[in-house]
Design a protein around this motif. Sequence first.
Motif, PDB file in Angstrom:
ATOM      1  N   HIS A  59       0.847  -1.188   0.000  1.00 24.40           N
ATOM      2  CA  HIS A  59       0.000   0.000   0.000  1.00 24.40           C
ATOM      3  C   HIS A  59       0.881   1.236   0.000  1.00 24.40           C
ATOM      4  O   HIS A  59       2.110   1.136   0.102  1.00 24.40           O
ATOM      5  CB  HIS A  59      -0.990  -0.010   1.163  1.00 24.40           C
ATOM      6  N   HIS A  61       1.102   3.987   2.020  1.00 22.92           N
ATOM      7  CA  HIS A  61       1.455   4.775   3.198  1.00 22.92           C
ATOM      8  C   HIS A  61       2.971   4.952   3.208  1.00 22.92           C
ATOM      9  O   HIS A  61       3.721   4.044   2.809  1.00 22.92           O
ATOM     10  CB  HIS A  61       1.019   4.059   4.493  1.00 22.92           C
ATOM     11  N   ASP A  63       5.328   4.807   5.379  1.00 25.73           N
ATOM     12  CA  ASP A  63       6.233   3.852   6.039  1.00 25.73           C
ATOM     13  C   ASP A  63       6.385   2.555   5.244  1.00 25.73           C
ATOM     14  O   ASP A  63       7.148   1.670   5.650  1.00 25.73           O
ATOM     15  CB  ASP A  63       5.815   3.587   7.491  1.00 25.73           C
ATOM     16  N   HIS A  64       5.682   2.448   4.118  1.00 26.53           N
ATOM     17  CA  HIS A  64       5.822   1.278   3.240  1.00 26.53           C
ATOM     18  C   HIS A  64       6.340   1.628   1.849  1.00 26.53           C
ATOM     19  O   HIS A  64       6.697   0.736   1.091  1.00 26.53           O
ATOM     20  CB  HIS A  64       4.482   0.543   3.090  1.00 26.53           C
ATOM     21  N   HIS A 128      -7.684  -1.656   6.062  1.00 26.59           N
ATOM     22  CA  HIS A 128      -6.727  -0.611   6.419  1.00 26.59           C
ATOM     23  C   HIS A 128      -7.297   0.712   5.909  1.00 26.59           C
ATOM     24  O   HIS A 128      -8.117   0.684   4.975  1.00 26.59           O
ATOM     25  CB  HIS A 128      -5.369  -0.947   5.780  1.00 26.59           C
ATOM     26  N   ASP A 149      -0.404  -4.053   5.875  1.00 24.29           N
ATOM     27  CA  ASP A 149      -1.059  -3.544   7.087  1.00 24.29           C
ATOM     28  C   ASP A 149      -2.520  -3.981   7.081  1.00 24.29           C
ATOM     29  O   ASP A 149      -3.179  -3.943   6.040  1.00 24.29           O
ATOM     30  CB  ASP A 149      -0.998  -2.020   7.139  1.00 24.29           C
ATOM     31  N   HIS A 184      -4.245  -1.309  12.663  1.00 24.15           N
ATOM     32  CA  HIS A 184      -3.382  -2.499  12.629  1.00 24.15           C
ATOM     33  C   HIS A 184      -3.949  -3.557  13.568  1.00 24.15           C
ATOM     34  O   HIS A 184      -4.687  -3.255  14.499  1.00 24.15           O
ATOM     35  CB  HIS A 184      -1.963  -2.156  13.111  1.00 24.15           C
TER      36      HIS A 184
HETATM   37 ZN    ZN Z   1      -0.349   1.545   6.558  1.00 30.17          ZN
END
Ligand code: ZN
Length: 238
Positions: A59, A61, A63-64, A128, A149, A184
């Motif tokens: 995905h 976001h 942090d990914h 998510h 996530d 999460h």
């Molecule tokens: Zn996420």
Amino acid sequence: MKLTVLGKYGPYPKAGGATTSYLVECCGKKILLDAGSGSLSRVQQYCSLDDLDMIILTHLHSDHCADMFVLRYAPLKHPVPVYLPATPAWEHDTLCACERFKASNITEGLELAFPALKVSISFCQTLHPVECYAVKFRAEGKSFVFSGDSRYSDHLAGFCRDADVVMLDSGFLNEDHPQKILPHMTVGEAAQTAKTARAGKLFLTHINPTYCEQDLLREACAIFQDTIIVQEKTEYII
Ligand SMILES: [Zn+2]
């Protein structure tokens, strides 16, 4: 299959750490699975950027996928296939506009089959706040699922069924599960997912740096014994 953990933290890294990213190697192919902050530097400790055969983003976001926006500036010799969700639009369209990426959208139930290699990669949408997909690799007689996530979902547990290893989002402890809906799973929910799926092993990831890892492990092992917390710059054979 070999799994190298490049970044295990979310939503931000510990000092010296990186956010979600893994290198999956199977049948001679190298697949970058998510590209969180710090991952571009880490992956080059294991291979050249030109050696990547595919990039999968569960995905969009930060942090990914943060380092995908930096990878745009790297002089790759050949465009690399990138699989990603169609939304959010700005992140998707910005990455698709990069001529160094050969982008394709992930959809629910998509299966990429490589019969000559006896490898398949399939996807299942998770719960998510943005469009997100769990990924299942089948190769070399083993199966491995990464949740991306997700909050707890029976659909995800079904997708994980009988996998040799499930690596699941473990963003919270059960005690942090008030009435509100979390983005999460708790560690307990991750362990319940592994148990329901009758998975072989559970790898906990998406570790929030504010938690003590022993607390996370204790909560998981009370439900599913064969659990570890993945460690960065470490290789796991599946
Ligand atoms: Zn996420």
